[in-house]
Write a protein that holds these residues in place. Structure first.
Motif, mmCIF file in Angstrom:
data_model
loop_
_atom_site.group_PDB
_atom_site.id
_atom_site.type_symbol
_atom_site.label_atom_id
_atom_site.label_comp_id
_atom_site.label_asym_id
_atom_site.label_seq_id
_atom_site.Cartn_x
_atom_site.Cartn_y
_atom_site.Cartn_z
ATOM 1 N N GLU A 1 -53.873 30.984 7.284
ATOM 2 C CA GLU A 1 -53.155 29.846 6.706
ATOM 3 C C GLU A 1 -54.091 28.978 5.892
ATOM 4 O O GLU A 1 -53.753 28.527 4.785
ATOM 5 C CB GLU A 1 -52.505 29.029 7.825
ATOM 6 C CG GLU A 1 -51.706 27.848 7.330
ATOM 7 C CD GLU A 1 -51.130 27.030 8.479
ATOM 8 O OE1 GLU A 1 -49.943 26.687 8.399
ATOM 9 O OE2 GLU A 1 -51.868 26.741 9.448
ATOM 10 N N TRP A 2 -55.271 28.724 6.412
ATOM 11 C CA TRP A 2 -56.265 27.906 5.705
ATOM 12 C C TRP A 2 -56.673 28.557 4.393
ATOM 13 O O TRP A 2 -56.756 27.897 3.348
ATOM 14 C CB TRP A 2 -57.477 27.701 6.614
ATOM 15 C CG TRP A 2 -58.586 26.900 6.011
ATOM 16 C CD1 TRP A 2 -58.663 25.529 5.929
ATOM 17 C CD2 TRP A 2 -59.788 27.404 5.420
ATOM 18 N NE1 TRP A 2 -59.843 25.159 5.316
ATOM 19 C CE2 TRP A 2 -60.554 26.287 4.999
ATOM 20 C CE3 TRP A 2 -60.293 28.680 5.206
ATOM 21 C CZ2 TRP A 2 -61.785 26.418 4.371
ATOM 22 C CZ3 TRP A 2 -61.532 28.822 4.576
ATOM 23 C CH2 TRP A 2 -62.263 27.694 4.163
ATOM 24 N N GLY B 1 -53.770 28.505 1.878
ATOM 25 C CA GLY B 1 -53.576 27.154 1.384
ATOM 26 C C GLY B 1 -54.581 26.732 0.337
ATOM 27 O O GLY B 1 -54.377 25.740 -0.366
ATOM 28 N N ARG C 1 -46.661 33.867 3.352
ATOM 29 C CA ARG C 1 -47.758 33.514 2.444
ATOM 30 C C ARG C 1 -48.951 34.441 2.564
ATOM 31 O O ARG C 1 -49.933 34.307 1.825
ATOM 32 C CB ARG C 1 -48.199 32.072 2.700
ATOM 33 C CG ARG C 1 -47.180 31.031 2.243
ATOM 34 C CD ARG C 1 -47.627 29.639 2.581
ATOM 35 N NE ARG C 1 -47.604 29.419 4.020
ATOM 36 C CZ ARG C 1 -48.261 28.458 4.659
ATOM 37 N NH1 ARG C 1 -49.040 27.639 3.962
ATOM 38 N NH2 ARG C 1 -48.159 28.315 5.965
ATOM 39 N N ARG D 1 -46.293 31.505 11.490
ATOM 40 C CA ARG D 1 -47.107 30.446 10.892
ATOM 41 C C ARG D 1 -47.189 30.598 9.366
ATOM 42 O O ARG D 1 -47.071 29.617 8.627
ATOM 43 C CB ARG D 1 -48.512 30.463 11.493
ATOM 44 C CG ARG D 1 -49.462 29.433 10.890
ATOM 45 C CD ARG D 1 -50.849 29.545 11.488
ATOM 46 N NE ARG D 1 -50.919 28.945 12.800
ATOM 47 C CZ ARG D 1 -51.283 27.677 13.039
ATOM 48 N NH1 ARG D 1 -51.582 26.878 12.033
ATOM 49 N NH2 ARG D 1 -51.346 27.221 14.270
ATOM 50 N N LEU D 2 -47.411 31.818 8.908
ATOM 51 C CA LEU D 2 -47.654 32.039 7.477
ATOM 52 C C LEU D 2 -46.375 32.043 6.642
ATOM 53 O O LEU D 2 -46.422 31.782 5.439
ATOM 54 C CB LEU D 2 -48.409 33.348 7.287
ATOM 55 C CG LEU D 2 -49.948 33.283 7.317
ATOM 56 C CD1 LEU D 2 -50.477 32.411 6.199
ATOM 57 C CD2 LEU D 2 -50.489 32.839 8.646
#
Length: 240
Positions: free
Chosen positions: A59-60, A63, A88, A84-85
């Motif tokens: 995720e980091w 982003g 993405r 969570r993703l």
């Protein structure tokens, strides 16, 4: 695909792990800041997160503009990462103990593995596969238990011998017996150099101020003796 060494343990704690990981001090305020500091800019890069767990690092990375592929061996962790993703990143179930033959050669600009290589006995084989999928000049950043900590904690008799170890984890609610492998510092660095990587940085992290606020007692311990160690290596050649 066979179960990896820690499959059952992670399936048992996956839900609580995913719930707590964003603020659990040893992860959020100790490992993660150190690993992130080694990675640097990722915008436009194609990155592999291997042993991704519930997808916090993926995720980091996503982003910050990276194209992320994340893999893990735990079914429940894969489920949490996908949640969570939310599309993405590409999330794939895979065992790090086995060849990454579903990836082509030299397709990633960088590879990240946070606190996962401890579950692999043969680092040379794993690092060889990571070399294969990494572009020339690309980076490999990973964290793991500090060999000096493990040597003392597990009462290792032969510092140089890779061996299986285990301990009880109680930081995620309940108690889970977590297996892993002890590796010497020379074993880790030797597996890197034998597989076309040059070490650019070794970081023995210290806890952040947020860690002190969350767990002052552990903060004082970690300011005096390391629990984790982080590496950044660059691919300069092919695996032998």
């Amino acid at each position: 695909m066979k179960k990896n060494l820690a499959y059952d343990a992670y399936e048992e704690l996956a839900d609580r792990y995913a719930e707590l990981i964003d603020n659990k001090p040893h992860n959020a305020y100790y490992d993660r800041p150190a690993v992130q500091s080694l990675i640097g800019r990722v915008e436009g890069m194609k990155i592999l997160d291997i042993g991704c767990g519930p997808g916090v690092y993926a995720e980091w990375l996503a982003g910050r503009g990276a194209s992320v592929t994340a893999v893990d061996a735990s079914d429940k962790m894969i489920g949490h990462a996908k949640k969570r993703l939310k599309g993405r990143a590409e999330i794939i179930k895979a065992n790090m103990e086995e060849p990454l033959d579903f990836f082509g050669d030299e397709i990633f600009d960088g590879v990240l593995s946070a606190l996962a290589i401890t579950y692999i006995k043969d680092h040379a084989r794993l690092f060889g596969e990571i070399n294969r999928v990494t572009k020339m000049g690309g980076w490999f950043v990973f964290s793991t238990e500090h060999p000096f900590f493990s040597y003392r904690y597990f009462g290792i008799k032969n510092y140089f011998e890779t061996r299986r170890v285990s301990c009880d984890w109680d930081g995620f609610g309940g108690s889970v017996n977590m297996p892993g492998y002890y590796h010497s510092l020379g074993s880790i660095s030797g597996a890197l150099s034998a597989n076309g990587f040059v070490i650019e940085n070794i970081l023995e992290p210290k806890p952040t101020d947020k860690f002190k606020e969350a767990d002052g007692r552990s903060f004082e311990k970690l300011m005096k003796f390391p629990l984790f160690i982080c590496f950044k290596a660059k691919k300069t050649g092919h695996a032998r």
